[in-house]
Design a protein around this motif. Structure first.
Motif, short mmCIF file in Angstrom:
data_model
loop_
_atom_site.label_atom_id
_atom_site.label_comp_id
_atom_site.label_asym_id
_atom_site.label_seq_id
_atom_site.Cartn_x
_atom_site.Cartn_y
_atom_site.Cartn_z
N SER A 10 0.84 -1.28 0.05
CA SER A 10 -0.14 -0.10 -0.06
C SER A 10 0.84 1.49 0.05
CB SER A 10 -0.87 -0.05 1.18
OG SER A 10 -1.68 1.27 1.30
N LEU A 11 0.67 2.10 -1.18
CA LEU A 11 1.56 3.23 -1.16
C LEU A 11 0.98 4.47 -1.26
CD1 LEU A 11 4.84 3.14 -3.42
CD2 LEU A 11 2.63 4.94 -4.16
N PHE A 12 1.40 5.61 -0.73
CA PHE A 12 0.86 6.95 -0.62
C PHE A 12 1.67 7.52 -1.97
CE2 PHE A 12 0.78 11.31 0.71
CZ PHE A 12 -0.59 11.38 1.06
N PRO A 13 1.00 7.94 -3.12
CA PRO A 13 2.10 8.37 -4.22
C PRO A 13 2.33 9.76 -3.99
CG PRO A 13 -0.52 8.32 -4.68
CD PRO A 13 -0.32 7.67 -3.14
N LEU A 14 3.39 10.12 -4.50
CA LEU A 14 3.96 11.24 -4.73
C LEU A 14 3.95 11.91 -6.12
CD1 LEU A 14 6.87 11.04 -2.12
CD2 LEU A 14 4.53 11.91 -1.63
N LEU A 15 4.40 10.73 -7.04
CA LEU A 15 4.54 10.82 -8.69
C LEU A 15 4.08 9.83 -9.11
CD1 LEU A 15 8.22 12.37 -8.50
CD2 LEU A 15 6.24 13.84 -8.82
N SER A 16 3.74 9.83 -10.56
CA SER A 16 3.30 8.58 -11.07
C SER A 16 3.57 8.85 -12.58
CB SER A 16 1.98 8.30 -10.91
OG SER A 16 0.78 9.21 -11.46
N GLY A 17 3.71 7.82 -13.52
CA GLY A 17 3.81 7.85 -14.70
C GLY A 17 3.92 6.64 -15.49
N TYR A 18 5.11 6.58 -16.34
CA TYR A 18 5.10 5.14 -17.19
C TYR A 18 6.38 5.05 -17.62
CZ TYR A 18 5.28 8.08 -21.28
OH TYR A 18 5.75 8.90 -22.14
N ARG A 19 6.94 3.63 -17.70
CA ARG A 19 8.27 3.61 -18.40
C ARG A 19 8.26 3.34 -19.71
NH1 ARG A 19 13.09 2.24 -15.43
NH2 ARG A 19 11.88 2.15 -13.49
N ASP A 20 8.95 3.92 -20.81
CA ASP A 20 8.78 3.65 -22.09
C ASP A 20 9.34 2.46 -22.53
OD1 ASP A 20 10.48 3.82 -24.76
OD2 ASP A 20 8.99 5.50 -24.69
N THR A 21 8.44 1.68 -23.34
CA THR A 21 8.55 0.43 -23.56
C THR A 21 10.14 0.24 -24.26
OG1 THR A 21 6.08 0.27 -24.05
CG2 THR A 21 7.56 -1.43 -24.90
N ASN A 22 10.44 0.83 -24.97
CA ASN A 22 11.70 0.56 -25.87
C ASN A 22 12.74 1.14 -24.90
OD1 ASN A 22 10.39 0.01 -28.02
ND2 ASN A 22 10.02 2.11 -28.63
N SER A 23 12.80 2.32 -24.41
CA SER A 23 14.04 2.81 -23.65
C SER A 23 13.98 2.25 -22.30
CB SER A 23 14.31 4.38 -23.94
OG SER A 23 13.19 5.16 -23.32
N LEU A 24 12.76 1.98 -21.79
CA LEU A 24 12.60 1.83 -20.34
C LEU A 24 12.83 3.12 -19.51
CD1 LEU A 24 14.19 -1.77 -19.86
CD2 LEU A 24 11.91 -1.11 -20.19
N GLU A 25 13.12 4.50 -20.20
CA GLU A 25 13.32 5.58 -19.25
C GLU A 25 11.86 5.95 -18.64
OE1 GLU A 25 14.25 10.27 -20.22
OE2 GLU A 25 14.12 8.61 -21.88
N VAL A 26 11.94 6.33 -17.41
CA VAL A 26 10.90 6.72 -16.81
C VAL A 26 10.30 8.08 -17.26
CG1 VAL A 26 10.01 7.32 -14.28
CG2 VAL A 26 11.34 5.37 -14.54
N ASN A 27 8.94 8.37 -17.25
CA ASN A 27 8.38 9.58 -17.56
C ASN A 27 7.27 9.79 -16.49
OD1 ASN A 27 9.75 10.28 -20.33
ND2 ASN A 27 8.85 8.20 -20.73
N PHE A 28 7.32 10.80 -15.91
CA PHE A 28 6.34 11.17 -14.85
C PHE A 28 5.32 12.14 -15.66
CE2 PHE A 28 9.94 10.79 -11.99
CZ PHE A 28 9.45 9.41 -11.32
N THR A 29 4.04 11.81 -15.43
CA THR A 29 2.93 12.57 -15.84
C THR A 29 2.09 13.02 -14.80
OG1 THR A 29 1.77 10.40 -15.77
CG2 THR A 29 2.71 10.97 -17.75
N THR A 30 2.16 12.74 -13.43
CA THR A 30 1.19 13.26 -12.70
C THR A 30 2.16 13.47 -11.25
OG1 THR A 30 -0.53 11.77 -13.16
CG2 THR A 30 -0.70 12.82 -11.17
N ASN A 31 1.91 14.70 -10.70
CA ASN A 31 2.79 15.32 -9.66
C ASN A 31 1.87 15.37 -8.47
OD1 ASN A 31 4.15 16.55 -7.48
ND2 ASN A 31 5.30 17.90 -8.97
N TYR A 32 1.69 14.46 -7.63
CA TYR A 32 0.57 14.60 -6.53
C TYR A 32 0.83 15.81 -5.65
CZ TYR A 32 -1.10 9.94 -8.14
OH TYR A 32 -1.49 8.92 -9.02
#
Length: 259
Positions: A182-204
């Motif tokens: 169970s996690l209290f989120p601070l940031l969320s996003g996705y990891r690029d399928t090809n580069s696996l780079e993290v991209n944050f889309t939501t700043n809580y």
């Protein structure tokens, strides 16, 4: 009598390992013969201690006093004793006393252990004791370390969804299996399928700040943002430090400008 001794040892061990918080974790993680031997091992310890206490009480004549007191309330000769031999009666009474004392000691120590670790003063000790037990499990060790230090973690799910947040609970850990986080989120996003780079889309942080500005700073309001997911869904989990992340991002941007 040997069969009854084995049964009492098994019951004694089973009671203690399930009542005690620390031993329960080990027992729940054991399988097949290892679980059986773990239970029997604790049962033998309590049975042996009960036997030593019985011998000590017998040497001081305490068992005789106990027998006289019970005899005034229970007809041992008719209800328990099937023999008229005095020596056999003594041995049978000692054996019954050992069995009752063994089970009682296991129950008492188990409840005492649980009460001690469940007390407010010992919650940190309970988690630290668990951390030693789970030291051979990297994921659980990291999760507990982050939970104890309230350090943010970066979690990548099998869907490539990414969360950064603080673990607010570890449900099931004390029962032997950490199946959910169970996690209290601070940031969320996705990891690029090809580069696996993290991209944050939501700043809580922005949402939480808005709640504070509106005067809605109760825990019930922030609880709506909690995220719970199964351990089986986790692909990657690591500790996360925002300052370190920013430095890496700045360095990466500089490299891009150079290239």
């Amino acid at each position: 009598m040997e069969s009854l001794s084995i049964l009492v040892i098994a019951i004694t061990g089973f009671l203690y390992v399930n009542l005690s918080l620390i031993t329960r974790y080990k027992f729940k993680r054991s399988t097949d013969w290892s679980a059986y031997l773990y239970v029997v091992g604790w049962g033998i310890i309590f049975f042996f201690v009960a036997w030593l206490i019985t011998l000590l009480l017998s040497s001081f004549g305490c068992l005789r006093l106990i027998y006289d007191w019970l005899s005034s309330r229970i007809n041992f000769s008719g209800a328990v004793m099937a023999t008229s031999n005095l020596e056999e009666k003594k041995n049978l009474l000692k054996f019954i006393f050992v069995c009752v004392l063994s089970i009682s000691l296991a129950s008492l120590m188990g409840y005492a252990n649980r009460a001690y670790y469940n007390s407010n003063r010992s919650k940190d000790k309970k988690l630290k004791a668990l951390s030693k037990i789970i030291s051979n499990n990297p994921l659980e060790s990291l999760a507990l370390e982050a939970h104890l230090g309230t350090n943010p973690v970066l979690v990548t799910l099998s869907s490539n969804k990414v969360y950064v947040g603080v673990l607010n609970s570890l449900p099931g850990l004390e029962e032997g299996r950490l199946e959910y986080l169970s996690l209290f989120p601070l940031l969320s996003g996705y990891r690029d399928t090809n580069s696996l780079e993290v991209n944050f889309t939501t700043n809580y942080y922005d949402h939480y700040q808005k709640l504070l500005d509106d005067g809605n700073n109760s825990s019930s309001n922030t609880a709506y943002f909690n995220v719970t997911f199964a351990i089986s869904e986790i692909s990657i989990i690591s500790l996360f430090d925002m300052d370190t992340y920013d430095r890496f991002q700045n360095a990466k941007n500089k490299i891009k400008l150079i290239l």
